[in-house]
Design an enzyme around this catalytic site. Structure first.
Site, PDB file in Angstrom:
ATOM      1  N   THR A  25       0.747  -1.314   0.232  1.00  0.00           N
ATOM      2  CA  THR A  25      -0.051   0.165  -0.043  1.00  0.00           C
ATOM      3  C   THR A  25       0.755   1.267   0.200  1.00  0.00           C
ATOM      4  O   THR A  25       0.309   2.362   0.215  1.00  0.00           O
ATOM      5  CB  THR A  25      -1.013   0.135   1.132  1.00  0.00           C
ATOM      6  OG1 THR A  25      -0.244   0.176   2.358  1.00  0.00           O
ATOM      7  CG2 THR A  25      -1.712  -1.097   1.275  1.00  0.00           C
ATOM      8  N   TRP A  26       2.046   1.196  -0.009  1.00  0.00           N
ATOM      9  CA  TRP A  26       3.074   2.406  -0.131  1.00  0.00           C
ATOM     10  C   TRP A  26       2.635   3.324  -1.175  1.00  0.00           C
ATOM     11  O   TRP A  26       2.259   2.677  -2.391  1.00  0.00           O
ATOM     12  CB  TRP A  26       4.699   1.818  -0.276  1.00  0.00           C
ATOM     13  CG  TRP A  26       5.504   3.065  -0.010  1.00  0.00           C
ATOM     14  CD1 TRP A  26       5.358   4.121   0.571  1.00  0.00           C
ATOM     15  CD2 TRP A  26       7.014   2.789  -0.753  1.00  0.00           C
ATOM     16  NE1 TRP A  26       6.652   4.872   0.334  1.00  0.00           N
ATOM     17  CE2 TRP A  26       7.627   4.158  -0.193  1.00  0.00           C
ATOM     18  CE3 TRP A  26       7.553   2.217  -1.633  1.00  0.00           C
ATOM     19  CZ2 TRP A  26       8.845   4.434  -0.672  1.00  0.00           C
ATOM     20  CZ3 TRP A  26       8.898   2.536  -2.172  1.00  0.00           C
ATOM     21  CH2 TRP A  26       9.475   3.712  -1.640  1.00  0.00           C
ATOM     22  N   ASP A  52      -0.276  -5.122   3.291  1.00  0.00           N
ATOM     23  CA  ASP A  52       0.914  -4.730   4.113  1.00  0.00           C
ATOM     24  C   ASP A  52       0.863  -3.101   4.102  1.00  0.00           C
ATOM     25  O   ASP A  52       0.727  -2.440   3.172  1.00  0.00           O
ATOM     26  CB  ASP A  52       2.250  -5.039   3.227  1.00  0.00           C
ATOM     27  CG  ASP A  52       3.454  -4.276   4.038  1.00  0.00           C
ATOM     28  OD1 ASP A  52       3.751  -4.846   4.967  1.00  0.00           O
ATOM     29  OD2 ASP A  52       4.000  -3.285   3.387  1.00  0.00           O
ATOM     30  N   TYR A  57       3.428   5.373   5.986  1.00  0.00           N
ATOM     31  CA  TYR A  57       2.737   5.620   4.269  1.00  0.00           C
ATOM     32  C   TYR A  57       1.795   6.710   4.482  1.00  0.00           C
ATOM     33  O   TYR A  57       0.977   6.726   5.115  1.00  0.00           O
ATOM     34  CB  TYR A  57       2.256   4.415   3.800  1.00  0.00           C
ATOM     35  CG  TYR A  57       3.317   3.258   3.705  1.00  0.00           C
ATOM     36  CD1 TYR A  57       4.634   3.376   3.525  1.00  0.00           C
ATOM     37  CD2 TYR A  57       2.682   1.861   3.270  1.00  0.00           C
ATOM     38  CE1 TYR A  57       5.362   2.326   3.551  1.00  0.00           C
ATOM     39  CE2 TYR A  57       3.642   0.802   3.300  1.00  0.00           C
ATOM     40  CZ  TYR A  57       5.039   1.049   3.267  1.00  0.00           C
ATOM     41  OH  TYR A  57       5.983   0.207   3.213  1.00  0.00           O
ATOM     42  N   GLN A 167      10.956  -8.369   6.073  1.00  0.00           N
ATOM     43  CA  GLN A 167      10.429  -8.003   4.777  1.00  0.00           C
ATOM     44  C   GLN A 167      11.572  -7.217   4.148  1.00  0.00           C
ATOM     45  O   GLN A 167      12.165  -6.226   4.670  1.00  0.00           O
ATOM     46  CB  GLN A 167       9.194  -6.903   5.081  1.00  0.00           C
ATOM     47  CG  GLN A 167       8.466  -6.535   3.947  1.00  0.00           C
ATOM     48  CD  GLN A 167       7.455  -5.455   3.989  1.00  0.00           C
ATOM     49  OE1 GLN A 167       7.407  -4.549   3.586  1.00  0.00           O
ATOM     50  NE2 GLN A 167       6.390  -5.968   4.807  1.00  0.00           N
ATOM     51  N   TYR A 195       9.439  -7.246  -0.810  1.00  0.00           N
ATOM     52  CA  TYR A 195       8.929  -6.015  -1.148  1.00  0.00           C
ATOM     53  C   TYR A 195       9.250  -5.488  -2.528  1.00  0.00           C
ATOM     54  O   TYR A 195      10.458  -5.924  -3.003  1.00  0.00           O
ATOM     55  CB  TYR A 195       8.703  -4.829   0.146  1.00  0.00           C
ATOM     56  CG  TYR A 195      10.139  -4.162   0.156  1.00  0.00           C
ATOM     57  CD1 TYR A 195      10.681  -3.271  -0.616  1.00  0.00           C
ATOM     58  CD2 TYR A 195      10.694  -4.494   1.423  1.00  0.00           C
ATOM     59  CE1 TYR A 195      11.708  -2.508  -0.323  1.00  0.00           C
ATOM     60  CE2 TYR A 195      11.844  -3.632   1.667  1.00  0.00           C
ATOM     61  CZ  TYR A 195      12.454  -2.863   0.814  1.00  0.00           C
ATOM     62  OH  TYR A 195      13.686  -2.165   1.139  1.00  0.00           O
TER      63      TYR A 195
END
Ligand code: NAP
Length: 286
Positions: A25-26, A52, A57, A167, A195
């Site tokens: 969701t960055w 995530d 963010y 991650q 990621y």
């Protein structure tokens, strides 16, 4: 709508079953909000339930957006958020988690991570994680952007079988973690979460040999190059991926990748086009 049973596998030492492909969701605060929300809901619909996010963010805006997307469906999600290293003191971690829970509209996280190694002693952060776990506010904890030696230290502090995930940056153009991080995680039963699996906007282009090699494999399987990339990264049994997609059609594509099985000759062609490269110290990060 695609009807999909997403492939799942045991995640970390607890062995909880988690979707192999999830949803990042960055930067979603910069996307069309409605489309981003529908994308997260589509991910849940299709079983890509590993969602995530992070307090960083959009400075909390993305956690609010995720909270809106999963409202009424909390139990379906494997929800992960992260504490910023600057907040990761013992008290700061607890306070940051409570702020994240509020923005997400939930009373627990499935996994809570230290976003990257920082200056607060790791002992303090892990102590806070343990307190949050005992209070039922997180179900597990882990780290992000940790290299092998940092991971060894985390395991020493937390104890064996306590770190759920690391991650890390992992995509076709950046395979450094295959040298040490993945083997160590496999040894300790720590889930590796890839990621930026598409290189965060720098996906191999068809103008290059690598992009053309991917495209040839994709055409042979009737899929997209993005799906081939995800299938390659998640071919190893401890590896999960969290592509970010704020477009529902992209979510559907990514979910379908979980069922794609690459042949030995596909794998050899990818190895040739995107070599692992030499062993180097540290982990790359964005
Ligand atoms: P990414 O997943 O490598 O790439 C995202 C880009 O790929 C977006 O432009 C997206 O477009 C596009 N895309 C997604 N699915 C596609 C498909 N099937 N076909 C074509 N294009 C597609 O980028 P990322 O956001 O850097 O990484 C993923 C997640 O990892 C983040 O969102 C975040 O949750 C996490 N992350 C963690 C860290 C850390 O330090 N722990 C650092 C970076 C990222 P649309 O959005 O338009 O669909």
């Amino acid at each position: 709508m695609l009807v999909q049973t997403m492939k799942r596998r045991p995640f970390g030492p607890s062995g909880v079953s988690v979707a192999v492909i999830g949803e990042g969701t960055w930067n979603m605060e910069g996307d069309d909000r409605a489309s981003a929300i529908v994308s997260i809901r589509t991910a849940l619909d299709l079983g890509a339930t590993h969602i995530d996010t992070a307090e960083m963010y959009g400075q909390g805006q993305v956690e609010r957006l995720v909270g809106e997307a999963i409202a009424g469906r909390r139990a379906e999600a494997f929800l992960v958020s992260k504490v910023l290293p600057t907040n990761a003191s013992r008290h700061g971690t607890v306070a940051a988690c409570e702020r994240s829970l509020k923005r997400l509209g939930t009373d627990y996280l499935d996994c809570y991570l230290l976003h990257w190694p920082g200056s607060h002693p790791l002992e303090e952060t892990i102590r806070a994680f343990t307190e949050l776990e005992q209070a039922g506010k997180i179900r597990s904890f882990g780290v992000s952007n940790f290299d092998e030696s940092e991971l060894r230290k985390a395991v020493r502090i937390a104890g064996k079988g306590r770190i759920a995930q690391n991650q890390v940056l992992y995509h076709l153009g950046e395979r450094r973690i295959e040298h040490e991080v993945i083997p160590y995680c496999e040894e300790e039963g720590i889930a590796v979460v890839a990621y930026s699996p598409f290189g965060s906007g720098d996906f191999p282009s068809e103008r290059d040999d690598g992009g053309r090699a991917l495209s040839a494999i994709a055409t042979a399987h009737g899929v997209t190059s993005y799906q081939v990339a995800l299938a390659f990264l998640t071919r190893q049994k401890h590896v999960f991926a969290i592509p970010k997609a704020a477009t529902p059609a992209h979510v559907e594509d990514n979910v379908r990748a979980a069922d794609l099985v690459l042949t030995d000759s596909d794998l050899a062609a990818i190895e040739k086009a995107f070599p692992r490269g030499p062993r180097r110290r540290g982990v790359p990060m964005l």
